[in-house]
Design an enzyme around this catalytic site. Sequence first.
Site, mmCIF file in Angstrom:
data_model
loop_
_atom_site.group_PDB
_atom_site.id
_atom_site.type_symbol
_atom_site.label_atom_id
_atom_site.label_comp_id
_atom_site.label_asym_id
_atom_site.label_seq_id
_atom_site.Cartn_x
_atom_site.Cartn_y
_atom_site.Cartn_z
ATOM 1 N N ASP A 210 -90.372 -55.040 -23.407
ATOM 2 C CA ASP A 210 -90.525 -53.976 -22.410
ATOM 3 C C ASP A 210 -89.272 -53.125 -22.236
ATOM 4 O O ASP A 210 -89.140 -52.417 -21.244
ATOM 5 C CB ASP A 210 -90.950 -54.565 -21.056
ATOM 6 C CG ASP A 210 -89.951 -55.586 -20.522
ATOM 7 O OD1 ASP A 210 -88.948 -55.844 -21.216
ATOM 8 O OD2 ASP A 210 -90.181 -56.107 -19.421
ATOM 9 N N GLU A 211 -88.352 -53.163 -23.194
ATOM 10 C CA GLU A 211 -87.160 -52.322 -23.126
ATOM 11 C C GLU A 211 -86.791 -51.825 -24.517
ATOM 12 O O GLU A 211 -86.868 -52.577 -25.483
ATOM 13 C CB GLU A 211 -85.962 -53.089 -22.544
ATOM 14 C CG GLU A 211 -86.072 -53.387 -21.061
ATOM 15 C CD GLU A 211 -84.789 -53.994 -20.497
ATOM 16 O OE1 GLU A 211 -83.707 -53.709 -21.056
ATOM 17 O OE2 GLU A 211 -84.868 -54.751 -19.523
#
Length: 334
Positions: free
Chosen positions: A30-31
Amino acid sequence: MSTYLRLSTEITRLFHRYVPKESIHTYSVDESFLELDGATNLWGDAQIVAQKIKDEIEREFQLPCAIGIGPNMLLSKLCLDLEAKKKGVAEWTYEDVEKKLWPLSPLSEMWGIGRRVEKTLNNMGIFTVGQLARYDLEKLEAKFGIMGNQLYYHAWGIDLSEIGAPIMEGQVSFGKSQILLRDYTEEEEVKNVILEICEEVGRRARSSKMAGRTISLGVGYSKDEFGGGFHRSRSITNPTNITMDIYRVCMELFHEHYQKKTVRQLSVTLSNIVPDESMQLNLFDPELPKRRELGYVMDKIRYRHGSRALLRAVSYTPGGTAVYRSKLVGGHKS
């Protein structure tokens, strides 16, 4: 989890609208880091691009996001964690370091500093990033080696690594921690899981062609025992990434410190890392090269046919966890 991974892939495809693939580094599910050099002439400055990406993610996926902007990976990540997650989009420059970064405490809030490093720094009288930045560089290097040098410069917001490089140059350890699915009361079951964890730690080291001289074992007791546990390390003469060598040292530590209590958490770490080629031949252990090669062969089989293609017998006992965990995606049910 499978839906989560699918959406992550779709969002990464969205990034390709703004920068080429070599300018994208997926840091975690998620990054991601995006390098905008050359793209600002086409899309506008970093603030404009960030807002465009944020708006498109919200419009196309109905998901909120936060974006940190900085002159390097370190400051952009710190900006994300410490400010952008509250505001949505934020930007840090080198001029912001003293005002926004130096007051930060506890030190583990800073990207790249874990609990153990924080504890060591605290014992040295360092409790804020500002104190770290003003600390004597030679003393930090004497204590941490090259990592001390990087800790010092990161406290000043300086990060010369290129996109995709880790926060600390070079892998400093390989480890795995596991919270057990239930309380383990039988000592033999605990040993079985430790062996499974040693297998995974050895595989991770072998995948990077590295070996280690220091082996650490952590055992956490259950709440029924009012918590507690131990974490101990032992260094060996010759570096290794062989599963059974790691397991042998873990068993030594286990038998020395285990208090016959119910166990709920286990961890194994291989540190003091050196290149695999540093594993020396031993006249008293002529089978060492074969055992070393066996680990790589087993890894290749698992990579090609899946993690369940080759498991140790302990994984099929009631205390084994590898069979169950092989069905998970990213550590979660799919």
